[in-house]
Enzyme design. Structure first.
Site, mmCIF file in Angstrom:
data_model
loop_
_atom_site.group_PDB
_atom_site.id
_atom_site.type_symbol
_atom_site.label_atom_id
_atom_site.label_comp_id
_atom_site.label_asym_id
_atom_site.label_seq_id
_atom_site.Cartn_x
_atom_site.Cartn_y
_atom_site.Cartn_z
ATOM 1 N N ILE A 1 -73.727 -44.047 20.883
ATOM 2 C CA ILE A 1 -73.104 -42.746 20.547
ATOM 3 C C ILE A 1 -74.162 -41.666 20.314
ATOM 4 C CG2 ILE A 1 -73.004 -43.163 18.032
ATOM 5 C CD1 ILE A 1 -70.164 -41.901 18.111
ATOM 6 N N GLY B 1 -76.814 -41.178 22.116
ATOM 7 C CA GLY B 1 -77.463 -40.770 23.367
ATOM 8 C C GLY B 1 -76.802 -39.532 23.958
ATOM 9 N N ALA C 1 -74.546 -48.063 25.439
ATOM 10 C CA ALA C 1 -75.889 -48.403 24.959
ATOM 11 C C ALA C 1 -76.610 -49.301 25.948
ATOM 12 C CB ALA C 1 -75.785 -49.110 23.606
ATOM 13 N N SER D 1 -82.189 -47.582 29.221
ATOM 14 C CA SER D 1 -81.710 -46.888 30.423
ATOM 15 C C SER D 1 -82.801 -46.192 31.222
ATOM 16 C CB SER D 1 -80.636 -45.868 30.032
ATOM 17 O OG SER D 1 -81.222 -44.874 29.221
ATOM 18 N N SER E 1 -74.102 -47.988 37.146
ATOM 19 C CA SER E 1 -75.052 -46.946 37.568
ATOM 20 C C SER E 1 -75.255 -46.931 39.074
ATOM 21 C CB SER E 1 -76.390 -47.228 36.890
ATOM 22 O OG SER E 1 -77.422 -46.539 37.528
ATOM 23 N N GLU F 1 -77.962 -46.617 40.323
ATOM 24 C CA GLU F 1 -79.207 -47.366 40.523
ATOM 25 C C GLU F 1 -78.912 -48.754 41.122
ATOM 26 O OE1 GLU F 1 -82.232 -46.029 40.028
ATOM 27 O OE2 GLU F 1 -83.462 -47.828 40.125
ATOM 28 N N TYR G 1 -83.892 -52.708 35.678
ATOM 29 C CA TYR G 1 -82.753 -51.961 35.130
ATOM 30 C C TYR G 1 -81.549 -52.069 36.070
ATOM 31 C CZ TYR G 1 -79.760 -47.959 34.130
ATOM 32 O OH TYR G 1 -78.670 -47.164 33.885
ATOM 33 N N LYS H 1 -77.805 -53.776 35.509
ATOM 34 C CA LYS H 1 -76.530 -53.051 35.646
ATOM 35 C C LYS H 1 -75.593 -53.777 36.618
ATOM 36 C CE LYS H 1 -76.859 -49.763 32.676
ATOM 37 N NZ LYS H 1 -75.876 -49.482 31.640
ATOM 38 N N GLY I 1 -82.887 -37.075 27.570
ATOM 39 C CA GLY I 1 -84.151 -37.535 26.985
ATOM 40 C C GLY I 1 -85.333 -36.965 27.772
ATOM 41 N N PRO J 1 -93.055 -49.185 41.204
ATOM 42 C CA PRO J 1 -93.388 -50.270 42.143
ATOM 43 C C PRO J 1 -92.387 -50.343 43.302
ATOM 44 C CG PRO J 1 -93.406 -51.067 39.879
ATOM 45 C CD PRO J 1 -92.900 -49.669 39.822
HETATM 46 N N1 GDD Z 1 -88.949 -40.138 34.985
HETATM 47 C C1 GDD Z 1 -89.729 -39.615 35.933
HETATM 48 N N2 GDD Z 1 -90.930 -39.057 35.582
HETATM 49 N N3 GDD Z 1 -89.302 -39.666 37.222
HETATM 50 C C2 GDD Z 1 -90.098 -39.106 38.160
HETATM 51 C C3 GDD Z 1 -91.329 -38.500 37.853
HETATM 52 C C4 GDD Z 1 -91.772 -38.490 36.496
HETATM 53 O O1 GDD Z 1 -92.837 -37.997 36.157
HETATM 54 N N4 GDD Z 1 -91.861 -38.022 39.021
HETATM 55 C C5 GDD Z 1 -90.996 -38.307 39.991
HETATM 56 N N5 GDD Z 1 -89.923 -38.970 39.491
HETATM 57 C C6 GDD Z 1 -88.779 -39.486 40.270
HETATM 58 C C7 GDD Z 1 -88.510 -40.968 40.054
HETATM 59 O O2 GDD Z 1 -89.434 -41.748 40.843
HETATM 60 C C8 GDD Z 1 -87.063 -41.056 40.534
HETATM 61 O O3 GDD Z 1 -87.022 -41.206 41.924
HETATM 62 C C9 GDD Z 1 -86.468 -39.685 40.163
HETATM 63 O O4 GDD Z 1 -87.586 -38.845 39.836
HETATM 64 C C10 GDD Z 1 -85.486 -39.697 39.016
HETATM 65 O O5 GDD Z 1 -86.055 -40.380 37.932
HETATM 66 P P1 GDD Z 1 -85.349 -40.417 36.468
HETATM 67 O O6 GDD Z 1 -85.030 -39.046 36.032
HETATM 68 O O7 GDD Z 1 -86.224 -41.241 35.591
HETATM 69 O O8 GDD Z 1 -83.943 -41.088 36.729
HETATM 70 P P2 GDD Z 1 -83.508 -42.387 37.584
HETATM 71 O O9 GDD Z 1 -82.855 -41.907 38.838
HETATM 72 O O10 GDD Z 1 -84.605 -43.347 37.714
HETATM 73 O O11 GDD Z 1 -82.422 -43.061 36.637
HETATM 74 C C11 GDD Z 1 -81.416 -42.282 35.979
HETATM 75 O O12 GDD Z 1 -80.232 -42.269 36.732
HETATM 76 C C12 GDD Z 1 -79.560 -43.517 36.848
HETATM 77 C C13 GDD Z 1 -78.324 -43.288 37.713
HETATM 78 O O13 GDD Z 1 -78.711 -43.287 39.060
HETATM 79 C C14 GDD Z 1 -81.202 -42.875 34.589
HETATM 80 O O14 GDD Z 1 -80.363 -42.019 33.852
HETATM 81 C C15 GDD Z 1 -80.519 -44.228 34.661
HETATM 82 O O15 GDD Z 1 -80.244 -44.701 33.358
HETATM 83 C C16 GDD Z 1 -79.231 -44.041 35.469
HETATM 84 O O16 GDD Z 1 -78.531 -45.261 35.550
#
Ligand code: GDD
Length: 332
Positions: free
Chosen positions: A9, A11, A83, A86, A127, A129, A151, A155, A187, A281
């Site tokens: 809650i 988040g 929760a 993530s 997700s 993902e 992750y 999911k 976040g 990776p």
């Molecule tokens: N975090 C982050 N930081 N991501 C970066 C950066 C950086 O400095 N530079 C490039 N990226 C790219 C990541 O490689 C990824 O392809 C994209 O930005 C988005 O990264 P995030 O914002 O960390 O989100 P996510 O897509 O990996 O995951 C989020 O979305 C999912 C739903 O598709 C999260 O909210 C997950 O919890 C959620 O399930």
């Protein structure tokens, strides 16, 4: 009065959902880690304004007895299980804890409901993902999964557990396959908020660079405030089901960067540095969701477009940074 129980809650999504459900007249209960109750200033800032209207219980996703007791006590009508660990990047650093916490946590909540409140409707935060190395574009509820991170794997297991509790025990259990959703409450480790908060700092002379990884990754980015409504709608249907929630638009990280710097009147090329340590990776290169089923069955559609979302986040971070710097000046 209907009782809703929200894990996570504190988040981004939990905070919007708590507000929304209070507005609908629900009695809202939340589960948070004990450390959050001990240090509310840091951990509960997103729900500070509703703390006197909700009931919080300390518990851990790693402890079945702690979750069991809460569900036994509340006997909720609806449960939103949000929760999780993530952050995708972190899941590569600590695969074991991500997989243990996320899979067991979901299993514990489901089992506690089966034992104590079998009529409770259950929502699982699945997700996009899970699609990982995508098998088709755009992705729908029928697209096969190919997760690319611990992750994502956790999911997929949560998704399967939820479906199995629906099929085996007749629990009203739904999976929301939510694509990336953002807001000023996101976040700071996620790329959108990292960008908008750093742009605000650069604008105010508090930072001079933004280090990022892969700028070519593409995501379907929506507004979290829209997505929590879809969660609720899923639990108001006659039948439990699984739904893709997305905008059906995709944009690269580079586009997000360009737009964010543009809104602040800055040239991104002067400030953005590529840092290989932020590469993953295994990357998910392209996500774009087809939300036709949600549109048809839930009558749901996103209301905030990509450009508006970037603007909303930049404006909020500019205001926040300005308030912080003003406060600092006053203190001196
Ligand atoms: N975090 C982050 N930081 N991501 C970066 C950066 C950086 O400095 N530079 C490039 N990226 C790219 C990541 O490689 C990824 O392809 C994209 O930005 C988005 O990264 P995030 O914002 O960390 O989100 P996510 O897509 O990996 O995951 C989020 O979305 C999912 C739903 O598709 C999260 O909210 C997950 O919890 C959620 O399930």
């Amino acid at each position: 009065m209907k009782k809703a129980f929200i894990t996570g809650i504190d988040g981004q999504d939990g905070s919007y959902l708590a507000e929304f459900l209070l507005g609908k007249g629900y009695k809202v209960y939340g589960m948070v880690r004990r450390v959050a109750l001990e240090d509310p200033e840091h951990h509960l800032w997103r729900i500070k304004h509703v703390l006197n209207k909700i009931t919080l219980y300390p518990a851990s996703l790693e402890s079945y007895p702690s979750i069991f007791k809460i569900v036994e006590n509340i006997k909720p009508n609806e449960c939103y299980h949000l929760a999780a660990q993530s952050f995708v990047s972190y899941s590569f650093e600590d695969e074991f804890s991500t997989i243990n916490t996320n899979i067991n946590g979901t299993h514990f909540v489901l089992s506690a409901i089966k034992e104590n409140a079998p009529k409770c409707k259950f929502y699982f935060a699945a997700s996009s993902e899970m699609f990982g190395m995508v098998k088709e574009t755009p992705q729908t509820e029928k697209t096969p999964f190919h997760p690319r991170s611990p992750y994502g794997i956790s999911k997929v297991a949560g998704f399967d557990l939820t479906r199995n509790y629906r099929e085996a025990y007749n629990i009203f259990a739904c999976n929301g396959i939510l694509f990336n959703h953002e807001s000023p409450r996101r976040g700071f480790e996620f790329v959108t908020r990292k960008i908008t908060s750093t742009v605000a700092q650069i604008k105010l002379g508090l930072a001079d660079e933004l280090k990022l990884g892969n700028l070519e990754a593409k995501r379907d980015w929506g507004f979290a405030g829209d997505y929590i409504k879809a969660m609720w709608l899923m639990l108001q249907q006659d039948k439990a089901d699984d739904y893709v929630i997305a905008t059906n638009e995709t944009h690269s990280v580079r586009e997000f960067v360009e737009l964010a710097f543009d809104y602040a009147g800055l040239n991104w090329k002067k400030y953005v540095k590529i840092d290989k340590t932020f590469y993953r990776p295994a990357e998910v290169h392209l996500l774009i969701g087809d939300y036709s089923k949600a549109r048809k069955k839930l009558k749901w559609a996103p209301s905030v477009k990509f450009e508006e979302l970037v603007k909303m986040m930049i404006e909020a971070d500019m205001q926040r940074m300005q308030a912080i710097t003003k406060g600092r000046k006053c203190n001196h």
